[in-house]
Enzyme design. Structure first.
Site, PDB file in Angstrom:
ATOM      1  N   LYS A  23       0.769  -1.108  -0.175  1.00 35.34           N
ATOM      2  CA  LYS A  23      -0.113  -0.009  -0.082  1.00 35.34           C
ATOM      3  C   LYS A  23       0.917   1.127   0.076  1.00 35.34           C
ATOM      4  O   LYS A  23       0.615   2.049  -0.734  1.00 35.34           O
ATOM      5  CB  LYS A  23      -1.127   0.055   1.221  1.00 35.34           C
ATOM      6  CG  LYS A  23      -1.593   1.464   1.408  1.00 35.34           C
ATOM      7  CD  LYS A  23      -2.528   1.351   2.740  1.00 35.34           C
ATOM      8  CE  LYS A  23      -1.804   1.616   4.224  1.00 35.34           C
ATOM      9  NZ  LYS A  23      -1.514   2.966   4.414  1.00 35.34           N
ATOM     10  N   ASN A  24       1.875   1.116   0.825  1.00 35.84           N
ATOM     11  CA  ASN A  24       2.542   2.547   0.983  1.00 35.84           C
ATOM     12  C   ASN A  24       3.616   2.923  -0.171  1.00 35.84           C
ATOM     13  O   ASN A  24       4.295   3.688   0.092  1.00 35.84           O
ATOM     14  CB  ASN A  24       3.324   2.458   2.416  1.00 35.84           C
ATOM     15  CG  ASN A  24       2.162   2.717   3.523  1.00 35.84           C
ATOM     16  OD1 ASN A  24       1.186   3.139   3.103  1.00 35.84           O
ATOM     17  ND2 ASN A  24       2.342   2.434   5.056  1.00 35.84           N
ATOM     18  N   ARG A  94      -5.229  10.402   3.055  1.00 40.51           N
ATOM     19  CA  ARG A  94      -4.190  11.146   3.722  1.00 40.51           C
ATOM     20  C   ARG A  94      -2.916  11.789   2.850  1.00 40.51           C
ATOM     21  O   ARG A  94      -2.373  12.680   2.766  1.00 40.51           O
ATOM     22  CB  ARG A  94      -3.584  10.641   5.063  1.00 40.51           C
ATOM     23  CG  ARG A  94      -3.364  11.802   6.008  1.00 40.51           C
ATOM     24  CD  ARG A  94      -2.525  11.066   6.917  1.00 40.51           C
ATOM     25  NE  ARG A  94      -1.245  11.673   7.218  1.00 40.51           N
ATOM     26  CZ  ARG A  94      -1.037  12.936   7.515  1.00 40.51           C
ATOM     27  NH1 ARG A  94      -1.892  13.792   8.204  1.00 40.51           N
ATOM     28  NH2 ARG A  94       0.150  13.460   7.756  1.00 40.51           N
ATOM     29  N   CYS A 118      -5.028  12.677  12.017  1.00 37.09           N
ATOM     30  CA  CYS A 118      -5.775  11.659  12.167  1.00 37.09           C
ATOM     31  C   CYS A 118      -5.779  10.944  13.284  1.00 37.09           C
ATOM     32  O   CYS A 118      -5.411  11.005  14.352  1.00 37.09           O
ATOM     33  CB  CYS A 118      -5.360  10.713  10.873  1.00 37.09           C
ATOM     34  SG  CYS A 118      -3.907   9.772  11.222  1.00 37.09           S
ATOM     35  N   ARG A 123      -0.213  14.401  13.158  1.00 39.52           N
ATOM     36  CA  ARG A 123       0.166  14.428  11.836  1.00 39.52           C
ATOM     37  C   ARG A 123       0.278  15.601  11.431  1.00 39.52           C
ATOM     38  O   ARG A 123      -0.249  15.810  10.080  1.00 39.52           O
ATOM     39  CB  ARG A 123      -0.266  13.243  11.327  1.00 39.52           C
ATOM     40  CG  ARG A 123      -0.305  11.750  11.679  1.00 39.52           C
ATOM     41  CD  ARG A 123      -0.847  10.728  10.934  1.00 39.52           C
ATOM     42  NE  ARG A 123      -0.250  10.196   9.985  1.00 39.52           N
ATOM     43  CZ  ARG A 123      -0.286   9.203   9.169  1.00 39.52           C
ATOM     44  NH1 ARG A 123      -1.525   8.856   9.395  1.00 39.52           N
ATOM     45  NH2 ARG A 123       0.678   9.020   8.371  1.00 39.52           N
ATOM     46  N   PRO A 124       1.257  16.491  11.717  1.00 35.53           N
ATOM     47  CA  PRO A 124       1.341  17.775  10.876  1.00 35.53           C
ATOM     48  C   PRO A 124       2.285  17.597   9.639  1.00 35.53           C
ATOM     49  O   PRO A 124       2.906  16.543   9.659  1.00 35.53           O
ATOM     50  CB  PRO A 124       2.081  18.669  12.148  1.00 35.53           C
ATOM     51  CG  PRO A 124       2.746  17.776  13.116  1.00 35.53           C
ATOM     52  CD  PRO A 124       1.968  16.481  13.021  1.00 35.53           C
ATOM     53  N   ILE A 125       2.218  18.399   8.683  1.00 31.90           N
ATOM     54  CA  ILE A 125       3.297  18.328   7.648  1.00 31.90           C
ATOM     55  C   ILE A 125       4.332  19.582   7.661  1.00 31.90           C
ATOM     56  O   ILE A 125       4.911  19.971   6.766  1.00 31.90           O
ATOM     57  CB  ILE A 125       2.589  18.455   6.499  1.00 31.90           C
ATOM     58  CG1 ILE A 125       1.792  19.576   6.197  1.00 31.90           C
ATOM     59  CG2 ILE A 125       1.854  17.175   6.419  1.00 31.90           C
ATOM     60  CD1 ILE A 125       1.262  19.656   4.498  1.00 31.90           C
ATOM     61  N   ASP A 126       4.683  19.925   9.045  1.00 33.33           N
ATOM     62  CA  ASP A 126       5.629  21.277   9.219  1.00 33.33           C
ATOM     63  C   ASP A 126       6.967  20.837   8.459  1.00 33.33           C
ATOM     64  O   ASP A 126       7.740  21.745   7.779  1.00 33.33           O
ATOM     65  CB  ASP A 126       5.914  21.639  10.503  1.00 33.33           C
ATOM     66  CG  ASP A 126       6.002  20.306  11.477  1.00 33.33           C
ATOM     67  OD1 ASP A 126       5.709  19.047  11.145  1.00 33.33           O
ATOM     68  OD2 ASP A 126       6.837  20.558  12.568  1.00 33.33           O
ATOM     69  N   ASP A 308       3.873   0.424  12.424  1.00 31.17           N
ATOM     70  CA  ASP A 308       2.800  -0.422  11.920  1.00 31.17           C
ATOM     71  C   ASP A 308       2.629  -1.979  12.515  1.00 31.17           C
ATOM     72  O   ASP A 308       1.458  -2.362  12.211  1.00 31.17           O
ATOM     73  CB  ASP A 308       2.768  -0.440  10.472  1.00 31.17           C
ATOM     74  CG  ASP A 308       2.919   0.789   9.986  1.00 31.17           C
ATOM     75  OD1 ASP A 308       1.974   1.822   9.497  1.00 31.17           O
ATOM     76  OD2 ASP A 308       4.193   1.439   9.548  1.00 31.17           O
TER      77      ASP A 308
HETATM   78  N1  EPU Z   1       5.928  14.377  11.456  1.00 32.89           N
HETATM   79  C1  EPU Z   1       5.840  15.838  11.731  1.00 32.89           C
HETATM   80  N2  EPU Z   1       5.817  16.546  10.671  1.00 32.89           N
HETATM   81  C2  EPU Z   1       6.127  16.277   9.480  1.00 32.89           C
HETATM   82  C3  EPU Z   1       6.305  15.047   9.182  1.00 32.89           C
HETATM   83  C4  EPU Z   1       6.074  13.903  10.111  1.00 32.89           C
HETATM   84  O1  EPU Z   1       5.449  15.984  12.870  1.00 32.89           O
HETATM   85  O2  EPU Z   1       6.172  17.094   8.449  1.00 32.89           O
HETATM   86  C5  EPU Z   1       5.625  13.331  12.273  1.00 32.89           C
HETATM   87  C6  EPU Z   1       4.427  12.487  12.220  1.00 32.89           C
HETATM   88  O3  EPU Z   1       3.527  12.844  12.824  1.00 32.89           O
HETATM   89  C7  EPU Z   1       4.855  11.212  13.006  1.00 32.89           C
HETATM   90  C8  EPU Z   1       6.520  11.331  12.909  1.00 32.89           C
HETATM   91  O4  EPU Z   1       6.766  12.529  12.317  1.00 32.89           O
HETATM   92  O5  EPU Z   1       4.545  11.223  14.417  1.00 32.89           O
HETATM   93  C9  EPU Z   1       6.955  10.184  11.653  1.00 32.89           C
HETATM   94  O6  EPU Z   1       6.011  10.543  10.489  1.00 32.89           O
HETATM   95  P1  EPU Z   1       6.244  10.216   8.965  1.00 32.89           P
HETATM   96  O7  EPU Z   1       6.124  11.339   8.122  1.00 32.89           O
HETATM   97  O8  EPU Z   1       7.449   9.195   8.870  1.00 32.89           O
HETATM   98  O9  EPU Z   1       5.084   8.981   8.495  1.00 32.89           O
HETATM   99  P2  EPU Z   1       4.084   9.369   7.462  1.00 32.89           P
HETATM  100  O10 EPU Z   1       4.896   9.578   6.235  1.00 32.89           O
HETATM  101  O11 EPU Z   1       2.979  10.415   7.443  1.00 32.89           O
HETATM  102  C10 EPU Z   1       4.141   6.675   6.800  1.00 32.89           C
HETATM  103  C11 EPU Z   1       3.206   5.650   6.370  1.00 32.89           C
HETATM  104  C12 EPU Z   1       2.777   5.231   7.741  1.00 32.89           C
HETATM  105  C13 EPU Z   1       3.866   4.633   8.459  1.00 32.89           C
HETATM  106  C14 EPU Z   1       4.726   5.777   8.707  1.00 32.89           C
HETATM  107  C15 EPU Z   1       6.090   5.012   9.499  1.00 32.89           C
HETATM  108  C16 EPU Z   1       2.121   6.226   4.302  1.00 32.89           C
HETATM  109  C17 EPU Z   1       1.117   6.464   3.438  1.00 32.89           C
HETATM  110  N3  EPU Z   1       2.177   6.133   5.663  1.00 32.89           N
HETATM  111  O12 EPU Z   1       3.509   7.913   7.168  1.00 32.89           O
HETATM  112  O13 EPU Z   1       1.779   4.243   7.316  1.00 32.89           O
HETATM  113  O14 EPU Z   1       3.355   4.332   9.836  1.00 32.89           O
HETATM  114  O15 EPU Z   1       5.157   6.347   7.584  1.00 32.89           O
HETATM  115  O16 EPU Z   1       6.678   4.515   8.602  1.00 32.89           O
HETATM  116  O17 EPU Z   1       3.224   5.958   3.901  1.00 32.89           O
HETATM  117  C18 EPU Z   1      -0.091   2.819   7.739  1.00 32.89           C
HETATM  118  O18 EPU Z   1       0.312   2.281   6.703  1.00 32.89           O
HETATM  119  O19 EPU Z   1      -1.081   2.223   8.387  1.00 32.89           O
HETATM  120  C19 EPU Z   1       0.470   3.944   8.310  1.00 32.89           C
HETATM  121  C20 EPU Z   1       0.094   4.772   8.988  1.00 32.89           C
END
Ligand code: EPU
Length: 440
Positions: A23-24, A94, A118, A123-126, A308
């Site tokens: 999926k990812n 998302r 969520c 899950r911010p995107i800062d 996960d």
């Molecule tokens: N974070 C921030 N700011 C940002 C980016 C991330 O605070 O700008 C935080 C997130 O909130 C989290 C941590 O940093 O607490 C790590 O987040 P990351 O960005 O690595 O996670 P993601 O990219 O949002 C993906 C997968 C997740 C998986 C994580 C960890 C996808 C679509 N999602 O999320 O998968 O748990 O990486 O590998 O690829 C799932 O499949 O159920 C799932 C949640």
């Protein structure tokens, strides 16, 4: 709408599971296909709710994107004609914020809704927004509308170092950089194999991306060229789910085509718990055999123990001898399954996590005055019994199904469309292993 499973548990499950595409990886590859100026075909795409939602979203932007076979998707980006992502469609999936990359490439400016928090955390995107700015994107958030407005006046250029890694952030910045000026360098990037799969797809199509550990170098190219259908890697998160599911019932499982390294630390932990693991040309083989021993885990990004995987690990540990601890470091709300498992008789409690430097230790943005529950203790082995369970998030959903299959008696699980966002043919695969499961 049928949105529940009825499960009769207590039977040993055994056999082999054919893994679906990851999926990812698939979600990002579909978005990356919009960076082409011609049709793209992706193979081994899981037919899951998240992919279906993403295809709807892409179609709402004018592009064409459909399954042409059970697991083959064709994306035609040539008719993409909107640079504003629809709020309703985006709210259902998302990764919609990753559309920044293709929309900026095609239109030079775009409007993308804030993905917001969520069920597994804020899950911010800062970090991602900061990264885009470093590469030359002008971006501002309009709180009145809930949209980001972004502009790319020139080709992307420069470099960026993540203060903490981000999986989707790394992928978005890679996509943004492939048409960049000169060489773009990204540092302290995430290392998940799904990111490598995206890089392989883009490089096969003419991009120039090299990755060494957490450093990525991208030499800009003029355009991407589609060569042949790209095959998405098997889903290692799905693999871990089925391994835990079968082992929790006391059975054994064979998996083909999954590189052991992609779940290396998980396998190490299984061995410590007493599981027999064999890696042979016929695939990976897991056998519960004797009594499981309690083993502690701590989640970190790849190559660590993935966040996960911990909900399913927790179910397995309810069947292990002794007390084990799960320390969640990546997301701040990934224990929604705890109260549900307790309904089946699991002995789990939250314990206070003593951490010296939480700001560095946790991968989310740690706030000093906030109350976090990041650690649980599981006591086993317990005989789980049936119950009525509710799913709050995808991986928690899989863990509840695992627990229901390991439990004596009947369980009803509600909200399974959440589980089916990420698991293809779940009922069929569990039934093939000998599980009694019905969708109602
Ligand atoms: N974070 C921030 N700011 C940002 C980016 C991330 O605070 O700008 C935080 C997130 O909130 C989290 C941590 O940093 O607490 C790590 O987040 P990351 O960005 O690595 O996670 P993601 O990219 O949002 C993906 C997968 C997740 C998986 C994580 C960890 C996808 C679509 N999602 O999320 O998968 O748990 O990486 O590998 O690829 C799932 O499949 O159920 C799932 C949640």
């Amino acid at each position: 709408m049928e949105d529940s499973y009825l499960i009769k548990g207590g039977k040993k499950l055994n056999g082999e599971v054919l893994l679906s595409g990851a999926k990812n990886a698939a979600l990002k590859m579909i978005i990356a296909s919009l960076l082409f100026d011609e049709k793209v075909v992706l193979d081994n795409v899981p037919r899951i709710n998240d992919v279906i939602e993403l295809l709807h979203l892409i179609k709402s932007l004018g592009a064409r994107a459909d399954f042409i076979e059970k697991n083959k998707v064709e994306i035609d980006p040539t008719s993409l004609n909107l640079n504003k992502v629809d709020l309703l469609h985006a709210s259902k999936i998302r990764v919609s914020f990753m559309l920044f990359a293709p929309l900026l490439y095609k239109f030079g400016n775009c409007f993308v809704p804030n993905p917001g928090g969520c069920r597994i955390g804020a899950r911010p995107i800062d970090r991602i927004v900061e990264g885009m700015k470093s590469l030359g994107v002008e971006i501002r958030y309009i709180s009145r509308t809930g949209f980001y407005e972004a502009k790319l006046p020139d080709k992307p250029k420069g470099s960026f170092t993540f203060n903490k890694p981000s999986h989707t952030g790394t992928e978005l910045l890679i996509m943004l950089s492939i048409f960049g000026k000169d060489r773009i360098i990204l540092e302290n990037c995430a290392n998940e194999p799904e990111i490598d799969n995206l890089i392989d797809f883009l490089n096969q199509s003419g991009a120039k991306i090299t990755k060494k550990n957490s450093r990525i170098e991208i030499d800009g190219v003029a355009k991407l060229k589609f060569k042949q259908p790209f095959k998405i890697i098997p889903d290692r998160n799905e693999a871990v789910t089925y391994i835990c599911l079968v082992l929790a019932t006391g059975g054994s499982l064979r998996l083909k085509d999954l590189p052991l390294e992609s779940i290396g630390i998980f396998v190490e932990k299984l061995k410590q718990a007493g599981v027999e693991v064999k890696d042979s040309p016929e695939g990976l083989f897991f056998n519960r055999g004797r009594l499981l021993q309690a083993v502690n885990i701590e989640t970190t990004p790849h190559p660590g123990f993935m966040t996960d995987w911990q909900p399913n690990w927790a179910v397995l540990m309810t069947q292990a001898n002794g007390k084990s601890i799960i320390h969640e470091r990546v997301f701040e709300n990934r224990f929604s399954y705890v109260e549900e498992l307790k309904k089946l008789g699991a002995k789990i409690k939250f314990i206070e996590a003593k951490v010296d430097n939480p700001g560095d230790f946790f991968f989310f943005n740690y706030k000093k005055n906030e109350k976090y529950n990041q650690q649980i203790e599981i006591e086993g082995p317990v005989r789980l019994h049936g119950g009525v369970l509710n799913i709050a998030d995808l991986r928690a959903g899989a863990s509840l199904a695992t627990a229901a299959l390991a439990a004596e008696g009947e369980s009803a699980i509600n909200g399974v469309s959440i589980l089916e966002r990420g698991y293809e043919d779940f009922v069929e695969k569990v039934s093939n292993l000998g599980g009694e499961i019905k969708k109602i």
